[in-house]
Design an enzyme around this catalytic site. Structure first.
Site, PDB file in Angstrom:
ATOM      1  N   HIS A 106      15.851   0.289 -48.361  1.00 56.06           N
ATOM      2  CA  HIS A 106      16.147   1.624 -48.892  1.00 56.06           C
ATOM      3  C   HIS A 106      17.099   2.350 -47.957  1.00 56.06           C
ATOM      4  O   HIS A 106      16.976   2.253 -46.729  1.00 56.06           O
ATOM      5  CB  HIS A 106      14.878   2.423 -49.182  1.00 56.06           C
ATOM      6  CG  HIS A 106      14.148   3.004 -48.006  1.00 56.06           C
ATOM      7  ND1 HIS A 106      14.465   4.216 -47.435  1.00 56.06           N
ATOM      8  CD2 HIS A 106      13.095   2.529 -47.294  1.00 56.06           C
ATOM      9  CE1 HIS A 106      13.631   4.473 -46.440  1.00 56.06           C
ATOM     10  NE2 HIS A 106      12.804   3.465 -46.329  1.00 56.06           N
TER      11      HIS A 106
ATOM     12  N   ASP B 166      18.488 -11.433 -37.171  1.00 51.39           N
ATOM     13  CA  ASP B 166      18.693 -12.884 -37.182  1.00 51.39           C
ATOM     14  C   ASP B 166      17.700 -13.573 -38.109  1.00 51.39           C
ATOM     15  O   ASP B 166      18.024 -14.564 -38.773  1.00 51.39           O
ATOM     16  CB  ASP B 166      18.568 -13.449 -35.757  1.00 51.39           C
ATOM     17  CG  ASP B 166      19.711 -13.004 -34.856  1.00 51.39           C
ATOM     18  OD1 ASP B 166      19.517 -12.964 -33.629  1.00 51.39           O
ATOM     19  OD2 ASP B 166      20.802 -12.673 -35.385  1.00 51.39           O
TER      20      ASP B 166
ATOM     21  N   ASP C 101      12.212  -2.710 -44.366  1.00 50.45           N
ATOM     22  CA  ASP C 101      12.010  -1.266 -44.234  1.00 50.45           C
ATOM     23  C   ASP C 101      11.367  -1.021 -42.867  1.00 50.45           C
ATOM     24  O   ASP C 101      10.199  -1.336 -42.665  1.00 50.45           O
ATOM     25  CB  ASP C 101      11.100  -0.778 -45.369  1.00 50.45           C
ATOM     26  CG  ASP C 101      10.898   0.729 -45.359  1.00 50.45           C
ATOM     27  OD1 ASP C 101      10.229   1.243 -46.282  1.00 50.45           O
ATOM     28  OD2 ASP C 101      11.399   1.396 -44.429  1.00 50.45           O
TER      29      ASP C 101
ATOM     30  N   GLU D 260      13.535   5.948 -52.083  1.00 48.34           N
ATOM     31  CA  GLU D 260      12.278   5.252 -51.740  1.00 48.34           C
ATOM     32  C   GLU D 260      11.271   6.257 -51.240  1.00 48.34           C
ATOM     33  O   GLU D 260      10.083   6.176 -51.519  1.00 48.34           O
ATOM     34  CB  GLU D 260      12.563   4.192 -50.668  1.00 48.34           C
ATOM     35  CG  GLU D 260      11.357   3.320 -50.324  1.00 48.34           C
ATOM     36  CD  GLU D 260      10.472   3.886 -49.227  1.00 48.34           C
ATOM     37  OE1 GLU D 260      10.872   4.879 -48.571  1.00 48.34           O
ATOM     38  OE2 GLU D 260       9.368   3.357 -49.036  1.00 48.34           O
TER      39      GLU D 260
ATOM     40  N   ASP E 195      24.328 -16.409 -36.100  1.00 47.97           N
ATOM     41  CA  ASP E 195      23.720 -15.317 -35.338  1.00 47.97           C
ATOM     42  C   ASP E 195      24.286 -14.001 -35.860  1.00 47.97           C
ATOM     43  O   ASP E 195      25.492 -13.901 -36.108  1.00 47.97           O
ATOM     44  CB  ASP E 195      24.054 -15.480 -33.843  1.00 47.97           C
ATOM     45  CG  ASP E 195      23.629 -14.255 -33.050  1.00 47.97           C
ATOM     46  OD1 ASP E 195      24.491 -13.407 -32.742  1.00 47.97           O
ATOM     47  OD2 ASP E 195      22.410 -14.111 -32.808  1.00 47.97           O
ATOM     48  N   ILE E 196      23.451 -13.014 -36.085  1.00 48.45           N
ATOM     49  CA  ILE E 196      23.926 -11.695 -36.499  1.00 48.45           C
ATOM     50  C   ILE E 196      24.163 -10.862 -35.246  1.00 48.45           C
ATOM     51  O   ILE E 196      23.221 -10.589 -34.491  1.00 48.45           O
ATOM     52  CB  ILE E 196      22.892 -10.995 -37.411  1.00 48.45           C
ATOM     53  CG1 ILE E 196      22.648 -11.832 -38.673  1.00 48.45           C
ATOM     54  CG2 ILE E 196      23.360  -9.580 -37.770  1.00 48.45           C
ATOM     55  CD1 ILE E 196      23.853 -12.052 -39.541  1.00 48.45           C
TER      56      ILE E 196
HETATM   57  N1  DTR Z   1       6.812   3.404 -46.664  1.00 47.61           N
HETATM   58  C1  DTR Z   1       7.775   3.231 -45.594  1.00 47.61           C
HETATM   59  C2  DTR Z   1       7.151   3.004 -44.258  1.00 47.61           C
HETATM   60  C3  DTR Z   1       6.076   2.024 -44.249  1.00 47.61           C
HETATM   61  C4  DTR Z   1       4.805   2.306 -43.936  1.00 47.61           C
HETATM   62  N2  DTR Z   1       4.092   1.126 -43.989  1.00 47.61           N
HETATM   63  C5  DTR Z   1       4.914   0.119 -44.345  1.00 47.61           C
HETATM   64  C6  DTR Z   1       4.693  -1.240 -44.534  1.00 47.61           C
HETATM   65  C7  DTR Z   1       5.744  -2.048 -44.919  1.00 47.61           C
HETATM   66  C8  DTR Z   1       6.994  -1.506 -45.112  1.00 47.61           C
HETATM   67  C9  DTR Z   1       7.235  -0.137 -44.923  1.00 47.61           C
HETATM   68  C10 DTR Z   1       6.178   0.650 -44.530  1.00 47.61           C
HETATM   69  C11 DTR Z   1       8.654   4.455 -45.516  1.00 47.61           C
HETATM   70  O1  DTR Z   1       8.156   5.498 -45.058  1.00 47.61           O
HETATM   71  O2  DTR Z   1       9.808   4.326 -45.883  1.00 47.61           O
HETATM   72 ZN    ZN Z   2       9.865   6.583 -44.695  1.00 45.22          ZN
HETATM   73 ZN    ZN Z   3      11.184   3.290 -45.096  1.00 50.92          ZN
HETATM   74 CA    CA Z   4      21.568 -11.750 -33.188  1.00 50.71          CA
END
Ligand code: DTR
Ligand code: ZN
Ligand code: ZN
Ligand code: CA
Length: 333
Positions: free
Chosen positions: A141, A322, A216, A187, A59-60
């Protein structure tokens, strides 16, 4: 502070194997490992009761993940309110994460690149051991936008990946495959750091990556539970985890190409990941499944100054953290 030139581990480096194999962990050892990881005996018991495939996944503790978020918030507050590429807040975030990993026994390296006239850095952390020809990679990121501290976007992914790596170290997990973790720079400028990493790998090293898992935005305040539908095996791994919790998931449709899994996918690496939603609005059907507020964005503070530690749903952060551990253990056995 000038960072050392990037120090790349020779990819062919055979890392020492530990006598302790992941499978060697008995339920009792899982219990001890879980307790050492700050989990509860109950957590250990539930780990022992869970299907064999996940018996080794700890478990985290979400409190640990939130402690990293608090650190990233403090860093942003002390550095002009953000953790953006080329700004002091990014450097300080990088220093924090790397120090945690070095202290835990990871082999860390920095990869330097340039974006928008500023030097950027990827942080790569290798867990010694495992087959260097089969690398299971997890990443997030670490940079924010300039308008805010980026706690959900993407302190949440960065902190959950960090805590999963620390759980690997605490448990002494030694899987068959090699574990690598990454925190990407720039990113928000267009997947610059992760693209630089993939472009810098030769084809032989790219083929050694058996899967890349991307995280992300995984703690959105009005959360959805979205699973990337790129590689079927990775997708099923995450869906099985959430099914075990009785949580329905949807495939991620917002982001093809919108996060750091895209350069890996374009290079032919199997990818997957989790996402709790950004500026799209939650439907009534989704609210019926997941709770939350119909008609509101999954993250109303997306790319805004209010993306602070108050902008995170602890339950989504915990469940997704998790799930990351489950997938890392499951895919590296
Ligand atoms: N590009 C990411 C946010 C984001 C928007 N749609 C998705 C789908 C899957 C992962 C991330 C994202 C950002 O703004 O960092
Ligand atoms: Zn973003
Ligand atoms: Zn992002
Ligand atoms: Ca947890």
């Amino acid at each position: 502070m000038k960072l050392p030139q990037s120090v790349q581990l020779p990819q062919s480096l055979k890392l020492p194997r530990s006598p302790l194999s992941g499978r060697a962990l008995t339920a009792g050892a899982v219990a001890v490992a879980t307790l050492m990881a700050g989990g509860s005996a109950a957590g250990a018991a539930s780990a022992a009761e869970r299907p064999a495939a996940v018996a080794d996944a700890p478990d985290i503790p979400v409190a640990n993940v939130k402690a990293h978020l608090t650190q990233l918030q403090s860093i942003a507050t002390a550095n002009g309110g953000n953790r953006a590429h080329g700004r002091p807040g990014y450097q300080a975030s990088l220093d924090y994460v790397r120090a945690e990993l070095d202290a835990a026994g990871f082999t860390t390296s920095l990869q330097e690149f340039t974006a928008s006239g500023s030097t950027g850095y990827n942080l790569i952390a290798d867990w010694p051991g495992g087959d260097a020809d089969q690398v299971v990679m997890s990443g997030a990121h670490l940079d924010s936008v300039t308008s805010g501290p980026g706690i959900n976007d993407n302190g949440s992914g960065s902190s959950a990946v960090l805590e999963t790596a620390l759980a690997v170290a605490r448990s002494g997990y030694q899987p068959t495959k090699h574990l690598r973790f990454a925190w990407w720079g720039a990113e928000e400028l267009g997947l610059v750091g992760s693209s630089h990493y993939v472009d810098s790998l030769g084809s032989a090293d790219r083929e050694k990556i058996s899967g890349y898992l991307n995280f992300d935005m995984i703690g959105s305040p009005n959360p959805g539970y979205f699973v990337y539908d790129d590689d079927p095996t990775i997708e099923k791994t995450f869906k099985d985890y959430f099914a075990g919790l009785g949580i329905t998931t949807e495939i991620e449709t917002e982001g093809d190409g919108r996060s750091d899994h895209a350069p890996f996918k374009n290079a032919g690496v199997p990818v997957g990941g989790l996402f709790s939603g950004a500026d799209y609005r939650k439907t009534s059907a989704q609210a019926a499944e997941w709770g939350g507020t119909v008609g509101e964005p999954f993250d109303p503070c997306y790319h805004s100054s209010c993306d602070t530690t108050a902008n995170v749903d602890d339950t989504a952060l915990d469940r997704n953290s998790d799930a990351i551990a489950y997938a890392v253990w499951e895919l590296s056995q």
